[in-house]
Design a protein around this motif. Sequence first.
Motif, PDB file in Angstrom:
ATOM      1  N   UNK A 133      10.294   7.626  -1.103  1.00  0.00           N
ATOM      2  CA  UNK A 133       9.093   6.870  -0.743  1.00  0.00           C
ATOM      3  C   UNK A 133       7.933   7.825  -0.457  1.00  0.00           C
ATOM      4  N   UNK A 134       8.206   8.915   0.224  1.00  0.00           N
ATOM      5  CA  UNK A 134       7.162   9.887   0.528  1.00  0.00           C
ATOM      6  C   UNK A 134       6.674  10.581  -0.749  1.00  0.00           C
ATOM      7  N   UNK A 135       7.598  10.858  -1.666  1.00  0.00           N
ATOM      8  CA  UNK A 135       7.206  11.445  -2.950  1.00  0.00           C
ATOM      9  C   UNK A 135       6.275  10.500  -3.708  1.00  0.00           C
ATOM     10  N   UNK A 136       6.640   9.220  -3.748  1.00  0.00           N
ATOM     11  CA  UNK A 136       5.810   8.228  -4.436  1.00  0.00           C
ATOM     12  C   UNK A 136       4.436   8.100  -3.779  1.00  0.00           C
ATOM     13  N   UNK A 137       4.415   8.157  -2.452  1.00  0.00           N
ATOM     14  CA  UNK A 137       3.148   8.047  -1.729  1.00  0.00           C
ATOM     15  C   UNK A 137       2.233   9.224  -2.035  1.00  0.00           C
ATOM     16  N   UNK A 138       2.811  10.349  -2.449  1.00  0.00           N
ATOM     17  CA  UNK A 138       2.025  11.534  -2.755  1.00  0.00           C
ATOM     18  C   UNK A 138       1.504  11.590  -4.182  1.00  0.00           C
TER      19      UNK A 138
ATOM     20  N   UNK B 163      -4.873  -5.207  -9.294  1.00  0.00           N
ATOM     21  CA  UNK B 163      -4.916  -3.754  -9.096  1.00  0.00           C
ATOM     22  C   UNK B 163      -3.665  -3.264  -8.372  1.00  0.00           C
ATOM     23  N   UNK B 164      -3.235  -4.016  -7.376  1.00  0.00           N
ATOM     24  CA  UNK B 164      -2.011  -3.663  -6.647  1.00  0.00           C
ATOM     25  C   UNK B 164      -0.808  -3.751  -7.575  1.00  0.00           C
ATOM     26  N   UNK B 165      -0.733  -4.817  -8.360  1.00  0.00           N
ATOM     27  CA  UNK B 165       0.390  -4.964  -9.309  1.00  0.00           C
ATOM     28  C   UNK B 165       0.428  -3.804 -10.296  1.00  0.00           C
ATOM     29  N   UNK B 166      -0.732  -3.411 -10.824  1.00  0.00           N
ATOM     30  CA  UNK B 166      -0.776  -2.315 -11.786  1.00  0.00           C
ATOM     31  C   UNK B 166      -0.317  -1.000 -11.172  1.00  0.00           C
ATOM     32  N   UNK B 167      -0.758  -0.738  -9.934  1.00  0.00           N
ATOM     33  CA  UNK B 167      -0.351   0.501  -9.275  1.00  0.00           C
ATOM     34  C   UNK B 167       1.150   0.520  -8.997  1.00  0.00           C
ATOM     35  N   UNK B 168       1.694  -0.620  -8.598  1.00  0.00           N
ATOM     36  CA  UNK B 168       3.139  -0.682  -8.351  1.00  0.00           C
ATOM     37  C   UNK B 168       3.919  -0.465  -9.641  1.00  0.00           C
ATOM     38  N   UNK B 169       3.421  -0.991 -10.744  1.00  0.00           N
ATOM     39  CA  UNK B 169       4.077  -0.774 -12.025  1.00  0.00           C
ATOM     40  C   UNK B 169       4.059   0.709 -12.386  1.00  0.00           C
ATOM     41  N   UNK B 170       2.947   1.380 -12.098  1.00  0.00           N
ATOM     42  CA  UNK B 170       2.864   2.818 -12.352  1.00  0.00           C
ATOM     43  C   UNK B 170       3.893   3.579 -11.521  1.00  0.00           C
ATOM     44  N   UNK B 171       4.080   3.147 -10.290  1.00  0.00           N
ATOM     45  CA  UNK B 171       5.039   3.826  -9.408  1.00  0.00           C
ATOM     46  C   UNK B 171       6.476   3.582  -9.825  1.00  0.00           C
TER      47      UNK B 171
END
Length: 77
Positions: free
Chosen positions: A16-21, A67-75
């Motif tokens: 989770x911390x890696x993804x947040x970075x 925008x939130x959905x797109x960012x989550x898909x990227x993650x």
Amino acid sequence: MGKQQAPSENFDMRKAMELAGTPAGRQLLKLLQTQSSPELQAAISKAAAGDYQSAKQSLSALMENPEIRDLLKQLEG
């Protein structure tokens, strides 16, 4: 009151911390912080109280934001 569930046994705080970075993770966090929505605050409170199902339901309104959905898909990768 919603059924309480334990957090996922598969949750990895390090991951989770890696993804947040990542750029997408930082952008998502910034977006969530600037929205400071009642839904997010409710989800945080419910999760802190151990009511993860209700927390998930509170977050569902945030998922309507493209925008939130797109960012989550990227993650998700």
